[in-house]
Design an enzyme around this catalytic site. Structure first.
Site, PDB file in Angstrom:
ATOM      1  N   PHE A   7       0.826  -1.201  -0.003  1.00  0.00           N
ATOM      2  CA  PHE A   7       0.152  -0.026  -0.088  1.00  0.00           C
ATOM      3  C   PHE A   7       0.818   1.310   0.030  1.00  0.00           C
ATOM      4  O   PHE A   7       1.802   1.202   0.666  1.00  0.00           O
ATOM      5  CB  PHE A   7      -0.880  -0.047   1.368  1.00  0.00           C
ATOM      6  CG  PHE A   7      -1.856  -1.209   1.095  1.00  0.00           C
ATOM      7  CD1 PHE A   7      -3.212  -1.072   0.528  1.00  0.00           C
ATOM      8  CD2 PHE A   7      -1.557  -2.445   2.067  1.00  0.00           C
ATOM      9  CE1 PHE A   7      -4.011  -1.926   0.422  1.00  0.00           C
ATOM     10  CE2 PHE A   7      -2.572  -3.390   1.836  1.00  0.00           C
ATOM     11  CZ  PHE A   7      -3.653  -2.984   1.191  1.00  0.00           C
ATOM     12  N   CYS A   8       0.550   2.203  -0.909  1.00  0.00           N
ATOM     13  CA  CYS A   8       1.386   3.486  -0.822  1.00  0.00           C
ATOM     14  C   CYS A   8       0.540   4.411  -1.292  1.00  0.00           C
ATOM     15  O   CYS A   8      -0.862   4.376  -1.112  1.00  0.00           O
ATOM     16  CB  CYS A   8       2.432   3.011  -2.222  1.00  0.00           C
ATOM     17  SG  CYS A   8       1.492   2.763  -3.623  1.00  0.00           S
ATOM     18  N   ALA A   9       1.110   5.621  -1.691  1.00  0.00           N
ATOM     19  CA  ALA A   9       0.312   7.150  -2.172  1.00  0.00           C
ATOM     20  C   ALA A   9      -0.214   6.756  -3.500  1.00  0.00           C
ATOM     21  O   ALA A   9      -1.448   6.687  -3.467  1.00  0.00           O
ATOM     22  CB  ALA A   9       1.340   8.017  -1.813  1.00  0.00           C
ATOM     23  N   GLU A  39      -3.022   3.395  -0.368  1.00  0.00           N
ATOM     24  CA  GLU A  39      -3.092   3.128   1.184  1.00  0.00           C
ATOM     25  C   GLU A  39      -4.587   3.449   1.682  1.00  0.00           C
ATOM     26  O   GLU A  39      -5.055   2.833   2.485  1.00  0.00           O
ATOM     27  CB  GLU A  39      -2.268   3.938   1.875  1.00  0.00           C
ATOM     28  CG  GLU A  39      -2.292   4.013   3.295  1.00  0.00           C
ATOM     29  CD  GLU A  39      -3.163   4.779   3.906  1.00  0.00           C
ATOM     30  OE1 GLU A  39      -3.924   4.554   4.982  1.00  0.00           O
ATOM     31  OE2 GLU A  39      -3.557   5.883   3.454  1.00  0.00           O
TER      32      GLU A  39
END
Length: 102
Positions: A7-9, A39
Site C-alpha cells: 500500500f502506497c500513495a 493506502e
C-alpha cells in the site's frame, strides 16, 4: 501461494517494487501473488492477504493500518526506506515472509 499487498500513495514506484519482488520470488521458487494499492483503500483489498506492507511515504498510516489488519490477523509493517529506495525486491520479499512466519 502467498498473497502480499503493498500500500502506497500513488502506486507508481510501488508497482516497480512489485515486479522486483515477483522476480525474486521466482528465483527462490516461492509462489506469490503481489499487488499494490492506494493506502486509502486498504480495507477493500485485504481478502486472502497473508501480509500487508506500507510504502515508506505512507508510514505515518501504520497505526490506522494496524487497526484494520490486526483484527483480521494480517501482519502489517512499513517497508524499510533503504530497501524501497533501492527497489530491493529480494529484501522486501524476505521481510514479508518473516512477518508471516512470526
Amino acid at each position: 501461494m502467498i498473497k502480499i499487498a503493498l500500500f502506497c500513495a500513488a502506486g507508481m514506484s510501488t508497482s516497480l517494487l512489485v515486479t522486483k519482488m515477483e522476480i525474486a520470488a521466482k528465483e527462490k521458487g516461492i509462489e506469490v501473488d503481489i499487488d499494490a494499492f492506494p493506502e486509502a483503500r486498504m480495507s477493500k483489498h485485504l481478502e486472502g492477504v497473508a501480509v500487508a506492507l506500507l510504502g515508506p511515504q505512507v508510514g505515518y498510516a501504520l497505526p490506522r493500518a494496524k487497526k484494520i489488519c490486526d483484527p483480521l490477523g494480517i501482519p502489517v509493517a512499513v517497508i524499510a526506506s533503504v530497501d524501497y529506495g533501492m527497489m530491493n525486491g529480494a529484501k522486501v520479499l524476505e521481510s514479508a515472509i518473516k512477518l508471516i512466519d512470526k
